[in-house]
Design a protein around this motif. Structure first.
Motif, PDB file in Angstrom:
ATOM      1  N   UNK A 155     -37.818   0.838  29.337  1.00 41.78           N
ATOM      2  CA  UNK A 155     -37.812   0.219  30.663  1.00 41.78           C
ATOM      3  C   UNK A 155     -36.634   0.712  31.496  1.00 41.78           C
ATOM      4  N   UNK A 156     -35.474   0.863  30.871  1.00 42.33           N
ATOM      5  CA  UNK A 156     -34.301   1.389  31.572  1.00 42.33           C
ATOM      6  C   UNK A 156     -34.541   2.838  31.974  1.00 42.33           C
ATOM      7  N   UNK A 157     -35.101   3.623  31.065  1.00 41.39           N
ATOM      8  CA  UNK A 157     -35.377   5.031  31.358  1.00 41.39           C
ATOM      9  C   UNK A 157     -36.373   5.183  32.495  1.00 41.39           C
ATOM     10  N   UNK A 158     -37.328   4.267  32.578  1.00 43.91           N
ATOM     11  CA  UNK A 158     -38.292   4.307  33.675  1.00 43.91           C
ATOM     12  C   UNK A 158     -37.594   4.153  35.025  1.00 43.91           C
ATOM     13  N   UNK A 159     -36.618   3.249  35.105  1.00 46.26           N
ATOM     14  CA  UNK A 159     -35.874   3.050  36.357  1.00 46.26           C
ATOM     15  C   UNK A 159     -35.029   4.283  36.673  1.00 46.26           C
ATOM     16  N   UNK A 160     -34.425   4.870  35.632  1.00 49.35           N
ATOM     17  CA  UNK A 160     -33.611   6.074  35.841  1.00 49.35           C
ATOM     18  C   UNK A 160     -34.465   7.210  36.382  1.00 49.35           C
ATOM     19  N   UNK A 161     -35.660   7.374  35.819  1.00 45.34           N
ATOM     20  CA  UNK A 161     -36.575   8.414  36.305  1.00 45.34           C
ATOM     21  C   UNK A 161     -36.981   8.130  37.744  1.00 45.34           C
ATOM     22  N   UNK A 162     -37.293   6.885  38.041  1.00 47.92           N
ATOM     23  CA  UNK A 162     -37.751   6.505  39.374  1.00 47.92           C
ATOM     24  C   UNK A 162     -36.678   6.720  40.431  1.00 47.92           C
ATOM     25  N   UNK A 163     -35.442   6.327  40.113  1.00 49.77           N
ATOM     26  CA  UNK A 163     -34.362   6.423  41.094  1.00 49.77           C
ATOM     27  C   UNK A 163     -33.770   7.823  41.165  1.00 49.77           C
ATOM     28  N   UNK A 164     -33.822   8.549  40.063  1.00 45.94           N
ATOM     29  CA  UNK A 164     -33.343   9.915  40.070  1.00 45.94           C
ATOM     30  C   UNK A 164     -31.842  10.080  40.161  1.00 45.94           C
ATOM     31  N   UNK A 165     -31.069   8.997  39.977  1.00 42.16           N
ATOM     32  CA  UNK A 165     -29.618   9.091  40.063  1.00 42.16           C
ATOM     33  C   UNK A 165     -28.977   9.199  38.698  1.00 42.16           C
ATOM     34  N   UNK A 166     -27.648   9.272  38.699  1.00 44.09           N
ATOM     35  CA  UNK A 166     -26.914   9.294  37.449  1.00 44.09           C
ATOM     36  C   UNK A 166     -26.962   7.911  36.793  1.00 44.09           C
ATOM     37  N   UNK A 167     -26.897   7.923  35.478  1.00 45.21           N
ATOM     38  CA  UNK A 167     -26.960   6.666  34.738  1.00 45.21           C
ATOM     39  C   UNK A 167     -25.800   5.759  35.111  1.00 45.21           C
ATOM     40  N   UNK A 168     -24.622   6.339  35.350  1.00 45.45           N
ATOM     41  CA  UNK A 168     -23.446   5.547  35.720  1.00 45.45           C
ATOM     42  C   UNK A 168     -23.657   4.798  37.022  1.00 45.45           C
ATOM     43  N   UNK A 169     -24.502   5.307  37.884  1.00 42.09           N
ATOM     44  CA  UNK A 169     -24.793   4.654  39.157  1.00 42.09           C
ATOM     45  C   UNK A 169     -25.956   3.677  39.023  1.00 42.09           C
ATOM     46  N   UNK A 170     -27.006   4.103  38.359  1.00 42.24           N
ATOM     47  CA  UNK A 170     -28.208   3.272  38.243  1.00 42.24           C
ATOM     48  C   UNK A 170     -27.945   2.015  37.421  1.00 42.24           C
ATOM     49  N   UNK A 171     -27.158   2.148  36.358  1.00 42.92           N
ATOM     50  CA  UNK A 171     -26.984   1.036  35.411  1.00 42.92           C
ATOM     51  C   UNK A 171     -25.786   0.142  35.703  1.00 42.92           C
ATOM     52  N   UNK A 172     -24.991   0.469  36.722  1.00 43.26           N
ATOM     53  CA  UNK A 172     -23.874  -0.405  37.077  1.00 43.26           C
ATOM     54  C   UNK A 172     -24.316  -1.327  38.210  1.00 43.26           C
ATOM     55  N   UNK A 173     -24.483  -2.592  37.891  1.00 43.18           N
ATOM     56  CA  UNK A 173     -25.010  -3.553  38.860  1.00 43.18           C
ATOM     57  C   UNK A 173     -23.979  -4.563  39.337  1.00 43.18           C
ATOM     58  N   UNK A 174     -22.958  -4.825  38.530  1.00 42.18           N
ATOM     59  CA  UNK A 174     -21.942  -5.814  38.907  1.00 42.18           C
ATOM     60  C   UNK A 174     -20.654  -5.503  38.163  1.00 42.18           C
ATOM     61  N   UNK A 175     -19.554  -6.008  38.684  1.00 42.33           N
ATOM     62  CA  UNK A 175     -18.260  -5.899  38.011  1.00 42.33           C
ATOM     63  C   UNK A 175     -18.078  -7.129  37.129  1.00 42.33           C
ATOM     64  N   UNK A 176     -18.018  -6.947  35.819  1.00 41.05           N
ATOM     65  CA  UNK A 176     -17.898  -8.115  34.931  1.00 41.05           C
ATOM     66  C   UNK A 176     -16.537  -8.777  35.038  1.00 41.05           C
ATOM     67  N   UNK A 177     -16.531 -10.078  34.827  1.00 39.04           N
ATOM     68  CA  UNK A 177     -15.269 -10.797  34.689  1.00 39.04           C
ATOM     69  C   UNK A 177     -14.605 -10.341  33.391  1.00 39.04           C
ATOM     70  N   UNK A 178     -13.258 -10.284  33.372  1.00 41.41           N
ATOM     71  CA  UNK A 178     -12.580  -9.975  32.106  1.00 41.41           C
ATOM     72  C   UNK A 178     -13.001 -10.957  31.013  1.00 41.41           C
ATOM     73  N   UNK A 179     -13.423 -10.406  29.888  1.00 35.07           N
ATOM     74  CA  UNK A 179     -13.928 -11.237  28.791  1.00 35.07           C
ATOM     75  C   UNK A 179     -13.377 -10.708  27.475  1.00 35.07           C
ATOM     76  N   UNK A 180     -12.813 -11.579  26.680  1.00 34.79           N
ATOM     77  CA  UNK A 180     -12.219 -11.208  25.398  1.00 34.79           C
ATOM     78  C   UNK A 180     -12.936 -11.965  24.288  1.00 34.79           C
ATOM     79  N   UNK A 181     -13.347 -11.244  23.258  1.00 37.18           N
ATOM     80  CA  UNK A 181     -13.982 -11.864  22.092  1.00 37.18           C
ATOM     81  C   UNK A 181     -13.255 -11.407  20.832  1.00 37.18           C
TER      82      UNK A 181
END
Length: 449
Positions: free
Chosen positions: A351-377
């Motif tokens: 499903x992710x690859x389908x979006x990458x093919x559709x958008x035609x951009x770099x994975x670093x751009x297509x898959x970055x949707x938000x800036x995460x809050x700092x989280x420590x586990x």
């Protein structure tokens, strides 16, 4: 009844030590077989799959003996991903499905996961009834000699799952031109995952595809992604895909070798499916571990994030009860109920690859949707007792919550699959979160001795 054997994802433990012994596996076969073989006057069958651990050779025949002893026929499919067992259970109209795997754990461990005839994991109530028989199996009636079950291998099981996975990918798309590193963790997907990507015309570079019984999840797969990330950069690949030992979860790295976790992947799928009017439930389901950045992203698009306890079974239960079709965990379990009844790393990757093919951009751009809050586990291993019950631990938690206020949150819990206390902190102030988590970890470690 307090659970002795079943955790949040079936039965799991060190191989050849209780509860992961041949004796317990035999009892699981008898008890689960009794529960499901008594329905209707026809031959009953169970599908059994496994990953690549050495101890699978011990657990598989023990389960087979248990099921056949109560009259169930057994279909053996060998090493296949957990979601493939769920799919084959439904496809073969079986009464039960069993996956022998300890998922992301090292080879020393193993586990038993059970699926009902609908391909979903068994409910707590059914597991409790099976567990009661594991403790006292005196009421289990064995089959008469003429009614014993039979066992046979399904030779084309791998091909069936390959075609099933490919059917989830749009027919008008191919992966031609994409160079993909796929790390199969020397686990259950070591043959099917590279084959699916190759048949869709990707340039495939395979890692973790030489299992020997001992090397599953060993420096590879979704819990150890350093080698995959490095290989992506070295090969100039477009992305990397890392599966875990039973391939029900995945992580991705972009062309720069930077990881993309399950929260980012769920955000991308949710937004894409929303734009295609395919998303149901008005949002997605995830666990209390998912980052607040994901929740804020979804809210910005008019979507909700429903949170559950940790464990993909709880995610799936909420999805089914409330009509969602996308859910998952930050760790990479992603459940897309349009296609599968459980987490499926390969189908989520497609499903992710389908979006990458559709958008035609770099994975670093297509898959970055938000800036995460700092989280420590951080994890603290413990023996007997309850390290969280100590007054010093409780005080450290209360103090941490006060200091974070509305700008963060804490989540401290016992793992459902390992003897670990998991301490998670999240907030807008990275250094404050680190300090608070370290304080709590120190107190838990002291309490645990």
């Amino acid at each position: 009844m307090t659970r002795k054997y079943f955790g949040t994802d079936g039965i799991r433990g060190t191989a050849n030590k209780e509860p992961m012994t041949a004796e317990i596996a035999l009892k699981v076969g008898k008890s689960a077989g009794k529960k499901f073989a008594g329905r209707g006057d026809f031959r009953h069958r169970v599908v059994i799959g496994k990953d690549t651990r050495l101890s699978g050779y011990m657990v598989e025949p023990a389960l087979t003996a248990g099921f056949t002893s109560v009259g169930m026929d057994v279909i053996l499919v060998g090493p296949l991903p957990t979601p493939a067992i769920a799919m084959l259970t439904r496809s073969l109209r079986a009464d039960l499905g069993v996956m022998i795997s300890a998922s992301h754990n090292s080879f020393e461990d193993n586990g038993i996961k059970l699926f009902g005839p609908d391909g979903y994991k068994l409910s707590d109530e059914v597991e409790k009834s099976i567990e009661a028989d594991l403790i006292d199996d005196s009421n289990i009636v064995l089959a008469e000699p003429a009614m014993l079950g039979r066992a046979q291998r399904l030779e084309d099981a791998r091909g069936r799952y390959i075609e099933f996975a490919k059917s989830s990918f749009p027919r008008n798309q191919l992966l031609k031109g994409l160079k993909i590193v796929v790390d199969c963790a020397n686990g259950a997907a070591y043959k099917v995952a590279p084959t699916v990507l190759w048949e869709l015309e990707a340039d495939v570079i395979s890692m973790g595809v030489a299992p020997n019984g001992f090397n599953i999840n060993d420096g590879c797969g979704s819990t150890s992604t350093e080698a995959m990330c490095k290989r992506v950069v070295e090969e100039g690949a477009d992305l990397g895909i890392a599966l875990d030992g039973d391939a029900d979860r995945l992580l991705i790295c972009d062309e720069n070798g930077r990881l993309v976790d399950g929260d980012q992947l769920m955000a991308l799928i949710a937004r894409t499916w929303q734009s295609r009017e395919k998303l149901r439930g008005g949002g997605i389901v995830s666990t209390v571990m998912s980052n607040m950045g994901l929740e804020k992203f979804l809210q910005g698009h008019g979507l909700t994030l429903a949170r559950t306890n940790v464990g993909d079974r709880y995610v799936v239960e909420h999805m089914r009860q409330h009509g969602f079709n996308v859910g998952g965990e930050q760790s990479g379990h992603i459940v897309l109920s349009d296609y599968s009844t459980t987490g499926d790393g390969l189908i989520a990757a497609l499903q992710i690859l389908s979006v990458i093919v559709e958008k035609g951009g770099k994975v670093s751009e297509v898959c970055h949707n938000f800036d995460p809050w700092p989280q420590i586990l951080k994890n603290v291993r413990y023996g007997a007792g309850d390290p969280l019950a100590g007054s010093a631990v409780q005080k450290a938690i209360r103090d941490g919550e006060i200091r974070l206020g509305s700008e963060g949150r804490l989540l401290i819990r016992k793992s459902g699959t390992e003897p670990l206390i998991r301490v998670m902190g999240e907030g807008t102030n990275d250094s404050l979160v680190n300090e608070i988590v370290d304080n709590i970890v120190n107190e838990v470690a002291a309490s645990a001795g």
